[in-house]
Design a protein around this motif. Structure first.
Motif, mmCIF file in Angstrom:
data_model
loop_
_atom_site.group_PDB
_atom_site.id
_atom_site.type_symbol
_atom_site.label_atom_id
_atom_site.label_comp_id
_atom_site.label_asym_id
_atom_site.label_seq_id
_atom_site.Cartn_x
_atom_site.Cartn_y
_atom_site.Cartn_z
ATOM 1 N N GLN A 11 69.839 18.379 22.469
ATOM 2 C CA GLN A 11 69.179 17.723 21.432
ATOM 3 C C GLN A 11 69.921 17.963 20.166
ATOM 4 O O GLN A 11 70.181 16.837 19.195
ATOM 5 C CB GLN A 11 67.821 18.412 21.057
ATOM 6 C CG GLN A 11 67.322 18.195 20.056
ATOM 7 C CD GLN A 11 66.363 19.130 19.148
ATOM 8 O OE1 GLN A 11 66.691 20.175 19.235
ATOM 9 N NE2 GLN A 11 65.572 18.757 18.234
ATOM 10 N N GLU A 12 70.577 19.023 19.875
ATOM 11 C CA GLU A 12 71.338 19.320 18.548
ATOM 12 C C GLU A 12 72.579 18.410 18.696
ATOM 13 O O GLU A 12 73.230 18.146 17.451
ATOM 14 C CB GLU A 12 71.604 20.757 18.213
ATOM 15 C CG GLU A 12 72.714 21.121 19.265
ATOM 16 C CD GLU A 12 72.956 22.830 18.695
ATOM 17 O OE1 GLU A 12 72.202 23.286 17.883
ATOM 18 O OE2 GLU A 12 73.744 23.543 19.392
ATOM 19 N N ARG A 13 73.205 18.019 19.771
ATOM 20 C CA ARG A 13 74.260 17.096 19.514
ATOM 21 C C ARG A 13 74.052 15.725 19.164
ATOM 22 O O ARG A 13 74.471 15.038 18.490
ATOM 23 C CB ARG A 13 74.935 17.113 20.907
ATOM 24 C CG ARG A 13 75.708 18.530 20.847
ATOM 25 C CD ARG A 13 76.407 18.941 22.434
ATOM 26 N NE ARG A 13 77.135 20.104 22.215
ATOM 27 C CZ ARG A 13 76.682 21.331 21.946
ATOM 28 N NH1 ARG A 13 75.382 21.559 21.741
ATOM 29 N NH2 ARG A 13 77.528 22.172 21.755
ATOM 30 N N VAL A 14 72.628 15.320 19.589
ATOM 31 C CA VAL A 14 72.106 13.874 19.404
ATOM 32 C C VAL A 14 71.986 14.150 17.711
ATOM 33 O O VAL A 14 71.966 12.820 17.137
ATOM 34 C CB VAL A 14 70.851 13.701 20.185
ATOM 35 C CG1 VAL A 14 70.347 12.447 19.794
ATOM 36 C CG2 VAL A 14 71.230 13.654 21.697
ATOM 37 N N LEU A 15 71.147 15.088 17.324
ATOM 38 C CA LEU A 15 70.644 15.204 15.886
ATOM 39 C C LEU A 15 72.367 15.242 15.101
ATOM 40 O O LEU A 15 72.288 14.550 13.831
ATOM 41 C CB LEU A 15 69.947 16.379 15.577
ATOM 42 C CG LEU A 15 69.697 16.715 14.140
ATOM 43 C CD1 LEU A 15 68.780 15.393 13.437
ATOM 44 C CD2 LEU A 15 68.830 17.951 14.184
ATOM 45 N N GLU A 16 73.281 15.829 15.328
ATOM 46 C CA GLU A 16 74.422 15.794 15.021
ATOM 47 C C GLU A 16 74.966 14.172 14.764
ATOM 48 O O GLU A 16 75.519 14.178 13.373
ATOM 49 C CB GLU A 16 75.349 16.812 15.539
ATOM 50 C CG GLU A 16 76.935 16.777 14.843
ATOM 51 C CD GLU A 16 77.904 17.495 15.577
ATOM 52 O OE1 GLU A 16 78.722 18.422 15.187
ATOM 53 O OE2 GLU A 16 77.948 17.119 16.795
ATOM 54 N N ALA A 65 73.211 11.626 14.531
ATOM 55 C CA ALA A 65 72.329 10.926 13.677
ATOM 56 C C ALA A 65 72.327 11.539 12.291
ATOM 57 O O ALA A 65 71.882 10.806 11.580
ATOM 58 C CB ALA A 65 70.965 11.126 14.082
ATOM 59 N N GLY A 66 73.130 12.613 11.900
ATOM 60 C CA GLY A 66 73.436 13.017 10.399
ATOM 61 C C GLY A 66 73.020 14.333 10.323
ATOM 62 O O GLY A 66 73.098 14.642 9.200
ATOM 63 N N GLY A 67 72.418 15.154 11.051
ATOM 64 C CA GLY A 67 72.265 16.565 11.010
ATOM 65 C C GLY A 67 70.840 16.545 10.330
ATOM 66 O O GLY A 67 69.940 15.883 10.160
ATOM 67 N N SER A 68 70.713 18.078 9.777
ATOM 68 C CA SER A 68 69.541 18.269 9.289
ATOM 69 C C SER A 68 69.012 17.480 7.960
ATOM 70 O O SER A 68 67.877 17.202 7.913
ATOM 71 C CB SER A 68 69.551 19.726 8.608
ATOM 72 O OG SER A 68 68.118 20.214 7.799
ATOM 73 N N SER A 69 69.908 17.017 7.245
ATOM 74 C CA SER A 69 69.872 16.005 5.966
ATOM 75 C C SER A 69 69.199 14.739 6.323
ATOM 76 O O SER A 69 68.702 14.200 5.567
ATOM 77 C CB SER A 69 70.876 15.927 5.279
ATOM 78 O OG SER A 69 71.945 15.335 5.853
ATOM 79 N N SER A 75 65.664 10.632 11.343
ATOM 80 C CA SER A 75 66.144 10.770 12.845
ATOM 81 C C SER A 75 64.716 11.001 13.740
ATOM 82 O O SER A 75 64.618 10.675 14.785
ATOM 83 C CB SER A 75 67.158 11.740 13.271
ATOM 84 O OG SER A 75 68.239 11.570 12.302
ATOM 85 N N PHE A 76 64.024 12.005 13.228
ATOM 86 C CA PHE A 76 62.815 12.520 14.011
ATOM 87 C C PHE A 76 61.628 11.458 13.543
ATOM 88 O O PHE A 76 61.605 10.973 12.498
ATOM 89 C CB PHE A 76 62.307 13.831 13.672
ATOM 90 C CG PHE A 76 63.376 14.927 13.962
ATOM 91 C CD1 PHE A 76 64.379 14.451 14.896
ATOM 92 C CD2 PHE A 76 63.315 16.345 13.497
ATOM 93 C CE1 PHE A 76 65.574 15.770 15.575
ATOM 94 C CE2 PHE A 76 64.174 17.472 14.090
ATOM 95 C CZ PHE A 76 65.171 17.042 14.992
ATOM 96 N N PHE A 77 60.694 11.204 14.533
ATOM 97 C CA PHE A 77 59.507 10.700 14.344
ATOM 98 C C PHE A 77 58.397 11.708 14.630
ATOM 99 O O PHE A 77 58.007 12.210 15.430
ATOM 100 C CB PHE A 77 59.270 9.408 15.193
ATOM 101 C CG PHE A 77 57.994 8.967 14.981
ATOM 102 C CD1 PHE A 77 57.650 8.316 13.641
ATOM 103 C CD2 PHE A 77 57.117 8.625 16.096
ATOM 104 C CE1 PHE A 77 56.437 7.742 13.408
ATOM 105 C CE2 PHE A 77 55.779 7.833 15.898
ATOM 106 C CZ PHE A 77 55.403 7.444 14.638
ATOM 107 N N MET A 78 57.735 12.002 13.192
ATOM 108 C CA MET A 78 56.889 13.254 13.257
ATOM 109 C C MET A 78 55.668 12.769 12.505
ATOM 110 O O MET A 78 55.424 13.040 11.452
ATOM 111 C CB MET A 78 57.542 14.583 12.630
ATOM 112 C CG MET A 78 58.659 15.044 13.286
ATOM 113 S SD MET A 78 59.436 16.447 12.581
ATOM 114 C CE MET A 78 60.327 15.801 11.170
#
Length: 434
Positions: free
Chosen positions: A295-300, A302-306, A311-314
């Motif tokens: 997951q964290e590689r996919v988030l990376e 997509a632009g990371g925490s910022s 990126s997330f649908f919450m």
């Protein structure tokens, strides 16, 4: 790196896992450290893990008969303040202590069974500001605490995101510590939010309200805990320290304090060896280790925490903890290794390692593994002896004794093999999918 991460006390080991007779190593925020016991001052010391002479790791050395940390290469020896006290190659009238021969001695302190090191400016270190759990300071003898640790193949931020998120437990940990039937809306609310972290409250609590309300506290940047009082059972905390080792790797310190209403649960927990408890902890940690690593590689990408809000649908309140974490992160300096890429993705076999990520650093588990390996040859000898007894004394009472002994010994051997595997490697099969 932003001061949010460097001007901090960080836990680096449980005190009970440190050996006062030899140095050990740890990497914190990409900085290699050596931990050793200063007998003259009766305290743990932490230095950068490098000898000023020829730059080899001091953790490969020893604590010599004088109680000094001795370099393995040429025997240069250092006291607890970092002063070089001995250079074996020097002439008798040479002073070994020189500005360039010194090691930096980092500020250390202990609290609630953990060794902490200060990574910022030494003058700013204040041991009264250790990141501790306040509840454990109040009547500490009333708590029964189980603890574990493991080096995980993910960022500390990924770990924090995971352990703060209460809604994943019924699904990810189904058949270990969760049950899918307990999944329900999590109507949690953030009650306090500032530069030091946040607090949240979930009135219904886990297991559809069967355990009672749960409060959550995140003390930035490394500590979080969930706190609930289960009806008819007692108070239960889930405490996690997420310690960044380097990009894509962190050490988890997990603590499970119980304040029971009766003496029996405390007695039963005390009967279980620590190493056996750790095997069970591994199974729970591995429930989500594989997909978090991905997951964290996919988030990376997509632009990371910022970029989490894009990126997330919450859409539900169950993600309030994750939203608050990233909101704090982006308002207080961002991720610790900003601009660095994650290392290549590991295979499932690599992700299931328990030996290097835990056992060699754990005094309980390493001792148990050594005893298991010592017991195996004797078990095989007893098994073969029993088989010989059956063959020689066929039809006699001794033959029956041999059969029973062989059966019992076979079961013992099987269990020894299971325990050895439990201390060295996971099988990669999540119980929820069986």
């Amino acid at each position: 790196m932003h001061p949010t991460w460097t001007e901090q006390w960080w836990p680096i080991s449980y005190v009970q896992d440190l050996d006062p007779k030899k140095p050990s190593r740890f990497t914190l925020l990409e900085r290699d450290l050596v931990i050793w016991w200063d007998k003259s001052k009766e305290r743990w010391r932490v230095f950068p893990d490098v000898c000023p002479h020829r730059l080899v790791p001091l953790s490969e050395g020893r604590i010599n008969d004088e109680g000094l940390l001795e370099c393995p290469y040429h025997g240069w020896s250092f006291d607890g303040s970092g002063q070089c006290q001995r250079v074996p190659q020097a002439l008798e009238n040479t002073q070994p202590n020189n500005r360039r021969s010194r090691c930096a001695s980092l500020p250390t302190a202990t609290g609630q069974g953990l060794l902490f090191v200060w990574m910022g400016a030494p003058d700013a270190a204040d041991p009264s500001q250790l990141p501790l759990v306040p509840a454990l300071e109040d009547n500490p003898e009333s708590w029964t605490v189980q603890d574990t640790f493991r080096d995980l193949p993910m960022d500390a931020v990924t770990l924090l995101e995971n352990v703060l998120d209460v809604s994943h437990v019924p699904f990810t940990h189904h058949k270990t510590v969760g049950k899918r039937d307990n999944a329900a809306p999590v109507e949690a609310k953030v009650t306090l939010e500032d530069a030091d972290g946040f607090e949240a409250f979930w009135e219904e609590g886990p297991r559809r309200g069967k355990l009672g309300a749960q409060s959550t506290c995140f003390r930035a940047p490394q500590l979080m805990w969930h706190d609930l009082t289960a009806k008819g059972f007692g108070r239960i905390l889930t405490v996690v320290y997420a310690v960044p080792i380097r990009r894509g790797e962190c050490r988890l310190f997990a603590r499970f304090p119980f304040q029971f209403q009766s003496a029996l649960p405390r007695l039963l927990i005390g009967l279980r060896p620590r190493w056996l408890q750790h095997i069970g902890n591994h199974k729970v940690l591995e429930d989500d280790q594989v997909f978090l690593h991905w997951q964290e590689r996919v988030l990376e990408q997509a632009g990371g925490s910022s970029a989490v809000e894009r990126s997330f649908f919450m859409p539900t309140t169950s993600d309030v903890y994750v939203v608050a974490l990233h909101r704090w992160l982006n308002a207080n300096g961002g991720e610790p290794f900003a601009g660095q890429r994650l290392p290549p993705r590991q295979t499932t076999t690599e992700l299931m390692d328990r030996y290097q990520s835990h056992t060699i650093h754990c005094r309980s588990c390493s001792a148990a593994l050594a005893n298991i390996q010592k017991a195996r040859p004797w078990t095989w000898a007893l098994l073969w002896g029993s088989a010989a007894l059956v063959g020689i004394e066929q039809g006699s009472a001794w033959s029956s004794v041999g059969l029973v002994t062989a059966a019992v010994t076979g079961l013992v051997l099987r269990q020894l093999n299971r325990w050895e595997q439990g201390l060295t490697v996971g099988n990669g099969q999540a119980p929820r999918n069986r």
